[in-house]
Scaffold this motif. Structure first.
Motif: not given
Lengths: 186, 186
Positions: A103, A105-109, A112, A150, A153
DNA sequence: ACCTGAACACCGTTCAAGT
DNA sequence: ACCTGAACACCGTTCAAGT
């Protein structure tokens, strides 16, 4: 009084990462603080800064290590439909190990960015085999990444599939990949 | 000293929401604090608590108001493919108005749980028209929501389409919706 | 009814000092 | 080299007191 707050042994990066990831699993990134991590390690909060630049660097490091674990690549001799399915499942499996971390990682692209090279390197040949024109491959790769990441997520965050069991969630994911394969003309 | 910290006028909920949303647009949810919001409103931080339960309630309220703004419903006489496209575009347009707020919504699904009723109410008839069997409609709706919301999130968060202009992003989104329509057999 | 100041229990991080 | 305590600049929130 000086040596015995920590039991003899010195602090290691390994130990810091492992403990931090465990705490993220338990209480989420929001629930992790440098001070609580230090308490868990039986150490002064400030000792951590001797091994790690700051909190964000610590989280980035943990995420990076896990992103690298993606299972690659599916055998090139398989039909592209099957390779795509295998890739999608591998990606999803990765995220289920540490959902709270993902979660984040998805919020802070930015974490990665350019570090999932392995994924793209496998995806493009699959699109080529599927007959996607060269000029459309970047776009199609973006769409597929957006769809799969997506969906995963939405699943881990709880946007969809509320109150369903794991098997039902698996079926939904397979239906999603089926839809993508059909959409690509396979 | 008492009355003039704020210029005469009393604090209103309207004013609090508007200012908070503007600040979220500017500095993101992470950058918003009750204390900074109070400063922006020229008021004691604690005055806010007379109008709002706490920070989360404030954010939830702001998000709710915006979620409600989804343009519904496309004309039922149109073919389902077109209705699906219109719905997807409306959803995307909504998120582009306040991208930082939407990043928060995605990360906290509990905020909008059961409040996007309008969306599902329109989506199911579309799936029915597309010939999706009754028993598969819930699953298909989940997949489509995951795809579209996920893609939009990937876009606003910067996972995909880095360095591309708005037109290119639009084309990618249209390609994505095309893929979905094809996947549904249309 | 509405606003305020002081206070509490937290943060991440810096810095000078200890061994 | 590694660890520490005190300190700084922040948080969200409670509570008793002011008008």
């Amino acid at each position: 009084m000086a040596v015995s707050a920590r039991r003899g042994t010195p602090l290691t990066l390994e130990e810091i990462y492992t403990t931090a990831l465990r705490m993220v699993d338990e209480v989420g990134v929001e629930g992790l603080s440098m001070r609580k991590l230090a308490a868990e390690l039986d150490v002064n909060p400030m000792s951590l800064y001797h091994h790690v630049d700051n909190k964000m660097a610590l989280l980035t490091q943990i995420c990076d290590t896990n992103v690298q674990r993606l299972d690659l690549p599916p055998d090139e001799s398989l039909p592209w439909q099957e390779r795509l399915r295998i890739l999608a499942r591998a990606y999803r499996r990765l995220t289920t190990d540490h959902p709270e971390m993902w979660r984040y990682v998805y919020a802070h692209p930015e974490i990665t960015a350019d570090r999932e090279g392995g994924l793209w390197g496998v995806l493009f040949p699959i699109l080529e085999a599927a007959g996607v024109p060269q000029g459309e491959q970047r776009r199609t790769a973006d769409v597929l990444y957006g769809f799969v990441a997506g969906l995963v997520f939405a699943e881990t965050a709880g946007h969809i599939g509320q109150g369903q069991d794991a098997e039902e969630a698996d079926r939904t994911f397979e239906a999603a990949v089926d839809l993508i394969v059909r959409g690509l003309g396979g």
